[in-house]
Design a protein around this motif. Structure first.
Motif, PDB file in Angstrom:
ATOM      1  N   ALA A 113      39.632  -7.070  -8.508  1.00 18.22           N
ATOM      2  CA  ALA A 113      38.239  -7.032  -8.067  1.00 18.22           C
ATOM      3  C   ALA A 113      38.148  -7.610  -6.667  1.00 18.22           C
ATOM      4  CB  ALA A 113      37.358  -7.840  -9.025  1.00 18.22           C
ATOM      5  N   LYS A 114      37.153  -7.183  -5.927  1.00 19.23           N
ATOM      6  CA  LYS A 114      36.960  -7.769  -4.608  1.00 19.23           C
ATOM      7  C   LYS A 114      36.647  -9.250  -4.746  1.00 19.23           C
ATOM      8  CE  LYS A 114      35.279  -3.587  -2.283  1.00 19.23           C
ATOM      9  NZ  LYS A 114      34.156  -2.978  -1.541  1.00 19.23           N
ATOM     10  N   SER A 115      37.128 -10.025  -3.790  1.00 16.22           N
ATOM     11  CA  SER A 115      36.925 -11.467  -3.868  1.00 16.22           C
ATOM     12  C   SER A 115      35.444 -11.841  -3.839  1.00 16.22           C
ATOM     13  CB  SER A 115      37.653 -12.175  -2.721  1.00 16.22           C
ATOM     14  OG  SER A 115      37.142 -11.755  -1.472  1.00 16.22           O
ATOM     15  N   ASP A 116      34.593 -10.942  -3.289  1.00 16.66           N
ATOM     16  CA  ASP A 116      33.158 -11.225  -3.261  1.00 16.66           C
ATOM     17  C   ASP A 116      32.582 -11.391  -4.663  1.00 16.66           C
ATOM     18  OD1 ASP A 116      33.178 -10.992  -0.517  1.00 16.66           O
ATOM     19  OD2 ASP A 116      32.712  -8.853  -0.540  1.00 16.66           O
ATOM     20  N   PHE A 117      33.231 -10.810  -5.648  1.00 15.41           N
ATOM     21  CA  PHE A 117      32.702 -10.830  -7.008  1.00 15.41           C
ATOM     22  C   PHE A 117      33.627 -11.585  -7.958  1.00 15.41           C
ATOM     23  CE2 PHE A 117      31.306  -7.049  -4.766  1.00 15.41           C
ATOM     24  CZ  PHE A 117      29.932  -7.232  -4.812  1.00 15.41           C
ATOM     25  N   ASN A 118      34.421 -12.483  -7.393  1.00 19.21           N
ATOM     26  CA  ASN A 118      35.287 -13.333  -8.197  1.00 19.21           C
ATOM     27  C   ASN A 118      34.493 -14.560  -8.623  1.00 19.21           C
ATOM     28  OD1 ASN A 118      37.213 -15.067  -9.259  1.00 19.21           O
ATOM     29  ND2 ASN A 118      38.778 -14.522  -7.758  1.00 19.21           N
ATOM     30  N   PRO A 119      34.146 -14.682  -9.909  1.00 16.97           N
ATOM     31  CA  PRO A 119      33.315 -15.811 -10.349  1.00 16.97           C
ATOM     32  C   PRO A 119      33.955 -17.171 -10.082  1.00 16.97           C
ATOM     33  CG  PRO A 119      33.439 -14.113 -12.051  1.00 16.97           C
ATOM     34  CD  PRO A 119      34.464 -13.757 -11.021  1.00 16.97           C
ATOM     35  N   LEU A 120      35.277 -17.226  -9.974  1.00 14.55           N
ATOM     36  CA  LEU A 120      35.942 -18.505  -9.763  1.00 14.55           C
ATOM     37  C   LEU A 120      35.608 -19.102  -8.400  1.00 14.55           C
ATOM     38  CD1 LEU A 120      39.453 -17.744 -11.300  1.00 14.55           C
ATOM     39  CD2 LEU A 120      37.500 -18.889 -12.362  1.00 14.55           C
ATOM     40  N   TYR A 121      35.041 -18.305  -7.489  1.00 14.80           N
ATOM     41  CA  TYR A 121      34.618 -18.821  -6.197  1.00 14.80           C
ATOM     42  C   TYR A 121      33.173 -19.332  -6.228  1.00 14.80           C
ATOM     43  CZ  TYR A 121      38.774 -16.539  -4.252  1.00 14.80           C
ATOM     44  OH  TYR A 121      40.065 -16.167  -3.980  1.00 14.80           O
ATOM     45  N   HIS A 122      32.523 -19.227  -7.370  1.00 15.18           N
ATOM     46  CA  HIS A 122      31.097 -19.578  -7.443  1.00 15.18           C
ATOM     47  C   HIS A 122      30.816 -20.489  -8.645  1.00 15.18           C
ATOM     48  CE1 HIS A 122      30.486 -16.451  -4.437  1.00 15.18           C
ATOM     49  NE2 HIS A 122      31.216 -15.654  -5.179  1.00 15.18           N
ATOM     50  N   LEU A 123      31.729 -21.380  -8.949  1.00 13.74           N
ATOM     51  CA  LEU A 123      31.582 -22.233 -10.129  1.00 13.74           C
ATOM     52  C   LEU A 123      30.378 -23.161 -10.002  1.00 13.74           C
ATOM     53  CD1 LEU A 123      35.363 -23.108 -10.564  1.00 13.74           C
ATOM     54  CD2 LEU A 123      34.034 -21.518 -11.959  1.00 13.74           C
ATOM     55  N   GLY A 124      30.179 -23.729  -8.819  1.00 11.18           N
ATOM     56  CA  GLY A 124      29.063 -24.653  -8.628  1.00 11.18           C
ATOM     57  C   GLY A 124      27.721 -23.966  -8.754  1.00 11.18           C
ATOM     58  N   THR A 125      27.546 -22.842  -8.056  1.00 13.47           N
ATOM     59  CA  THR A 125      26.265 -22.152  -8.105  1.00 13.47           C
ATOM     60  C   THR A 125      26.024 -21.497  -9.470  1.00 13.47           C
ATOM     61  OG1 THR A 125      27.346 -20.240  -7.066  1.00 13.47           O
ATOM     62  CG2 THR A 125      26.148 -21.746  -5.632  1.00 13.47           C
ATOM     63  N   LEU A 126      27.086 -21.095 -10.156  1.00 13.04           N
ATOM     64  CA  LEU A 126      26.914 -20.567 -11.515  1.00 13.04           C
ATOM     65  C   LEU A 126      26.430 -21.655 -12.467  1.00 13.04           C
ATOM     66  CD1 LEU A 126      29.929 -18.131 -12.089  1.00 13.04           C
ATOM     67  CD2 LEU A 126      27.497 -17.568 -12.165  1.00 13.04           C
ATOM     68  N   THR A 127      26.813 -22.896 -12.204  1.00 14.93           N
ATOM     69  CA  THR A 127      26.319 -24.008 -13.020  1.00 14.93           C
ATOM     70  C   THR A 127      24.802 -24.116 -12.896  1.00 14.93           C
ATOM     71  OG1 THR A 127      28.392 -25.227 -12.715  1.00 14.93           O
ATOM     72  CG2 THR A 127      26.472 -26.488 -13.400  1.00 14.93           C
ATOM     73  N   ILE A 128      24.293 -23.963 -11.676  1.00 13.59           N
ATOM     74  CA  ILE A 128      22.843 -24.005 -11.476  1.00 13.59           C
ATOM     75  C   ILE A 128      22.182 -22.832 -12.200  1.00 13.59           C
ATOM     76  CG2 ILE A 128      21.004 -23.932  -9.749  1.00 13.59           C
ATOM     77  CD1 ILE A 128      22.964 -25.211  -7.776  1.00 13.59           C
ATOM     78  N   PHE A 129      22.830 -21.670 -12.156  1.00 21.60           N
ATOM     79  CA  PHE A 129      22.282 -20.508 -12.861  1.00 21.60           C
ATOM     80  C   PHE A 129      22.235 -20.763 -14.369  1.00 21.60           C
ATOM     81  CE2 PHE A 129      22.894 -16.342 -14.959  1.00 21.60           C
ATOM     82  CZ  PHE A 129      21.708 -15.753 -14.568  1.00 21.60           C
ATOM     83  N   MET A 130      23.257 -21.425 -14.911  1.00 23.34           N
ATOM     84  CA  MET A 130      23.239 -21.762 -16.336  1.00 23.34           C
ATOM     85  C   MET A 130      22.065 -22.673 -16.670  1.00 23.34           C
ATOM     86  SD  MET A 130      25.643 -20.209 -17.955  1.00 23.34           S
ATOM     87  CE  MET A 130      25.599 -18.828 -16.829  1.00 23.34           C
ATOM     88  N   LEU A 131      21.748 -23.592 -15.761  1.00 26.24           N
ATOM     89  CA  LEU A 131      20.596 -24.474 -15.983  1.00 26.24           C
ATOM     90  C   LEU A 131      19.315 -23.664 -16.068  1.00 26.24           C
ATOM     91  CD1 LEU A 131      19.314 -27.265 -16.198  1.00 26.24           C
ATOM     92  CD2 LEU A 131      19.363 -27.417 -13.697  1.00 26.24           C
ATOM     93  N   LEU A 132      19.176 -22.650 -15.216  1.00 30.18           N
ATOM     94  CA  LEU A 132      17.983 -21.801 -15.266  1.00 30.18           C
ATOM     95  C   LEU A 132      17.921 -21.013 -16.570  1.00 30.18           C
ATOM     96  CD1 LEU A 132      17.964 -20.444 -11.591  1.00 30.18           C
ATOM     97  CD2 LEU A 132      16.623 -22.310 -12.563  1.00 30.18           C
ATOM     98  N   VAL A 133      19.076 -20.516 -17.022  1.00 25.84           N
ATOM     99  CA  VAL A 133      19.119 -19.811 -18.310  1.00 25.84           C
ATOM    100  C   VAL A 133      18.707 -20.748 -19.439  1.00 25.84           C
ATOM    101  CG1 VAL A 133      20.638 -18.674 -19.978  1.00 25.84           C
ATOM    102  CG2 VAL A 133      20.863 -18.158 -17.542  1.00 25.84           C
ATOM    103  N   LEU A 134      19.195 -21.975 -19.399  1.00 28.68           N
ATOM    104  CA  LEU A 134      18.855 -22.956 -20.436  1.00 28.68           C
ATOM    105  C   LEU A 134      17.368 -23.279 -20.420  1.00 28.68           C
ATOM    106  CD1 LEU A 134      21.927 -25.326 -20.095  1.00 28.68           C
ATOM    107  CD2 LEU A 134      21.310 -24.020 -22.121  1.00 28.68           C
ATOM    108  N   LEU A 135      16.783 -23.398 -19.238  1.00 30.99           N
ATOM    109  CA  LEU A 135      15.350 -23.677 -19.158  1.00 30.99           C
ATOM    110  C   LEU A 135      14.534 -22.510 -19.706  1.00 30.99           C
ATOM    111  CD1 LEU A 135      15.112 -25.393 -15.652  1.00 30.99           C
ATOM    112  CD2 LEU A 135      14.829 -26.468 -17.886  1.00 30.99           C
ATOM    113  N   ALA A 136      14.956 -21.281 -19.394  1.00 36.04           N
ATOM    114  CA  ALA A 136      14.222 -20.103 -19.865  1.00 36.04           C
ATOM    115  C   ALA A 136      14.302 -19.973 -21.386  1.00 36.04           C
ATOM    116  CB  ALA A 136      14.767 -18.849 -19.189  1.00 36.04           C
ATOM    117  N   THR A 137      15.520 -20.035 -21.936  1.00 35.70           N
ATOM    118  CA  THR A 137      15.667 -19.908 -23.395  1.00 35.70           C
ATOM    119  C   THR A 137      15.114 -21.138 -24.105  1.00 35.70           C
ATOM    120  OG1 THR A 137      17.930 -20.787 -23.193  1.00 35.70           O
ATOM    121  CG2 THR A 137      17.669 -18.396 -23.232  1.00 35.70           C
TER     122      THR A 137
END
Length: 687
Positions: free
Chosen positions: A31-55
């Motif tokens: 996959a292109k490195s632009d879409f490698n989740p391992l480069y976005h661990l910190g910001t994905l953590t914030i996204f998980m917080l938003l998912v947790l708040l919504a659910t």
């Protein structure tokens, strides 16, 4: 001139970082490195917080607190497909958040990005991890199933006093309602405080990234939903404090500490936790590394152009008014405590007014490159200039054939191509962002056939914005983007890609067909759209990471469940021996001499004998600062199953023990009996 590379000195961390980069590189192959989740661990953590708040908002609207209704409410949520999906996504997102934080911390550790000006991000990260763990633990307790029971059992044992006694009272439902309200408040409130922690986490960065690329967030959400549909969260048996837990799946992320404490004990577990956690928290001071910083400004050369100020990723440069003999109005000032020695400001400065105190001087480096180029041109060799970062050198991105480090010269020279007729001059600089684009123009004029800039993936720069700023400079100067300029992106440690590129570049047919390169764009994260393969690879990777929650649901049971147990509950005012009333003093009718003149507050001693053997013989002191408060205790005693003769002896004054309970009790495997002291009846009641 030699340029030190302190980044390569910490060999153990570099070995772990290289292994980590190999995993990231494996994903980049598909996959292109632009879409490698391992480069976005910190910001994905914030996204998980938003998912947790919504659910969590949905779940909170339906949930009702209280020992008598909490479990039934959760069953009601699970009874519909949408409620089950929301609860499953909520659970898996909470596990994912813990995992992503841990992976992010490991990446920062292996990359040496935890000390110096990064200490605030590191320490706040650990505090947020503790907060996430505490919040998630509260969430499991609210379900009031067997896992919540085990947490309650641990709390009863740890607190023992009045708080623990709440759960053995006869009116337990009414007494514990306030506990549910407090816990649900903390479960909702702590995540909101988490946003303040996130703000503090990025406080020392010029342009902190809060949001992962749109499609990476989509991949994460799809992974959570797919996992929730494949394996919806289960309900387990309702909590029953009269029974010991023989086996129940425990989420190792949040509840794994309970079976470990049950096996090791509080002292060993918490001692190790404090030792390890404290050491990691203090790591920025216990294991401080080195860099080439701080940057230093040569005042007469500085024109106050603001470019270094704009490009610094760490807010380490300020522009101040100057009042000297120059005609310039501003002067760049370096905050040494903020500087990481990345060299981006050195590459940005058009007048070579900035160097790194640790030993990197841009003018000297450029002079060394020009000198080596001149020598090779005199000998008739075509020359390729390769700019590489110190991280590339430390992680093994540069093929051994380049002879980097083999000589103590600032520029390594090696033969390449057919008969090694061409020469590759490798200049190792602090980062890709340290390349001054004016060099490219000069080197072309002086006869360099090719100039190659070796960059790490855009989102994997050691100093956050290395690739961003050198790309931005080149896009701003399109006249420099000629046939002789080449941009090479390679995963750190991937020397084969670099070698293949140089082999291809030095082929006659490649030289004959060279064209101006198409530079990667300066990324706008929300506009990127993945290919089908990139999207699928990223989604599968995140699904696999989130699915680690399944094998980490480890079934465990209390060691005491192999037998049976007896709880001794005491909550009494205790007796007081009043002080002598002074001679000649007459108290009004109804006056309490103890409150007026004080007295001796007796402790309470309890002795429990089972089949003639004492299994408890303790004395409990009054609570309160003055030692005249209530006496409360809750003791958990393991007893072998079978019919046992039980006696409870009690002493709360200066007299001898008195027998307050005697009788035969049938202890069953996994069953807990309670002997609670009734102060009014002055006896222990079995229930």
């Amino acid at each position: 001139m030699t340029i030190p590379n302190p980044y390569s000195e910490r060999k153990t961390l570099r070995a772990f970082e290289k292994l980590w980069s190999q995993v990231e590189g494996l994903v980049n192959r598909f996959a292109k490195s632009d879409f490698n989740p391992l480069y976005h661990l910190g910001t994905l953590t914030i996204f998980m917080l938003l998912v947790l708040l919504a659910t969590g908002t949905y779940l909170t609207i339906i949930y009702r607190p209280g020992l008598d209704v909490a479990y039934a409410t959760t069953l009601k949520i699970d009874s519909t497909w949408f409620g089950s999906l929301m609860r499953s996504v909520h659970r898996y997102a909470s596990d994912a958040m813990i995992l992503l934080i841990i992976l992010h911390l490991l990446k920062m550790l292996f990359s040496d990005k935890y000390w110096g000006q990064r200490w605030l991000a590191w320490t706040s990260g650990w505090i947020m991890l503790a907060g996430v763990w505490l919040t998630g633990t509260f969430g499991y307790w609210l379900v009031w199933d067997q896992r919540a029971q085990w947490m309650t059992e641990y709390m009863m044992e740890a607190l023992a006093g009045t708080s623990g006694l709440t759960y053995v009272a006869t009116d337990i439902e009414s007494r514990t309602f306030s506990n549910f309200v407090i816990v649900i408040f903390l479960h909702v409130f702590l995540p909101l405080i988490g946003f303040l922690g996130i703000y503090i986490h990025g406080l020392k960065l010029s342009r902190a990234r809060w949001w992962s690329p749109r499609w990476v967030s989509v991949q994460a959400l799809v992974g959570l939903i797919v996992l929730s549909l494949i394996k919806p969260v289960e309900m387990f048996a309702e909590a029953d404090l009269s029974a010991l837990i023989a086996s129940v799946p425990m989420d190792a992320y949040y509840l794994g500490f309970l079976p470990v404490i049950d096996a090791w004990g509080n002292l060993v577990f918490w001692g190790l936790a404090i030792l390890v956690g404290g050491s990691l928290f203090l790591l920025p001071w216990l294991a401080r590394g080195k860099d080439l910083g701080p940057a230093v400004v040569t005042d007469p050369k500085c024109t106050g152009c603001n470019i270094c100020y704009a490009e610094c990723p760490y807010d380490a440069i300020r522009m101040v008014d100057r009042h000297d003999e120059t005609r310039y109005h501003k002067l760049a000032i370096i905050n040494a405590d903020q500087c990481t020695g990345c060299g981006i400001c050195v590459g940005a400065c058009p007048t070579d007014a900035i160097d790194l105190k640790g030993g990197y001087h841009a003018e000297q480096m450029f002079g060394a490159i020009r000198g080596a180029l001149s020598r090779e041109k005199k000998e008739g060799h075509p020359v390729t200039i390769l700019f590489a970062s110190q991280r590339d050198e430390a992680l093994g991105s540069l093929p051994a054939k380049l002879n980097v480090g083999g000589e103590k010269a600032p520029v390594a020279v090696s033969g390449w191509g057919e008969g090694e007729a061409a020469r590759v001059l490798t200049a190792v600089i602090p980062s890709a962002g340290a390349v001054n684009i004016e060099w490219i123009k000069s080197l072309h004029k002086e006869g360099a056939r090719d100039v190659v800039i070796l960059s790490q993936p855009y989102d994997d720069s050691l100093n956050r914005e290395d690739a961003h700023w050198i790309l931005n400079r080149l896009h701003m100067r399109p006249a420099l983007v000629t046939n002789e300029l080449h941009w090479l992106e390679a995963t750190p440690g991937d020397s084969k890609t670099v070698e293949r590129f140089l082999n291809d570049l030095h082929k006659p047919e490649t030289q004959a067909k060279k064209s101006a390169p198409v530079l990667p764009p300066v990324k706008e994260r929300g506009r990127m759209i993945p290919s089908l393969v990139s999207g699928l690879v990223g989604t599968v990777l995140l699904l696999g990471l989130f699915a680690l929650a399944l094998p980490l649901d480890i079934s465990a049971g209390m060691q005491a469940a192999e037998g049976s147990a007896l709880r001794i509950a005491v909550d009494a005012k205790g007796r007081v021996e009043a002080a002598d009333i002074p001679e000649g003093v007459t108290l009004p009718e109804g006056a309490d001499p103890v409150k007026i003149f004080g007295g001796v507050h007796f402790p309470i001693s309890v002795r429990v004998i089972v089949d003639g053997e004492a299994i408890l013989d303790e004395t409990f002191q009054p609570s309160g600062i003055s030692g005249n408060g209530r006496i409360s205790t809750l003791e958990f005693l393991e007893v072998a199953p079978g019919a046992r003769q039980v006696e409870v002896w009690f002493k709360d004054d200066s007299n001898d023990y008195r027998l307050l309970f005697s009788g035969e009790v049938e202890f069953e495997k996994g069953r807990v009996w309670i002997l609670a002291y009734d102060e009014k009846l002055d006896e222990f009641v079995l229930r």
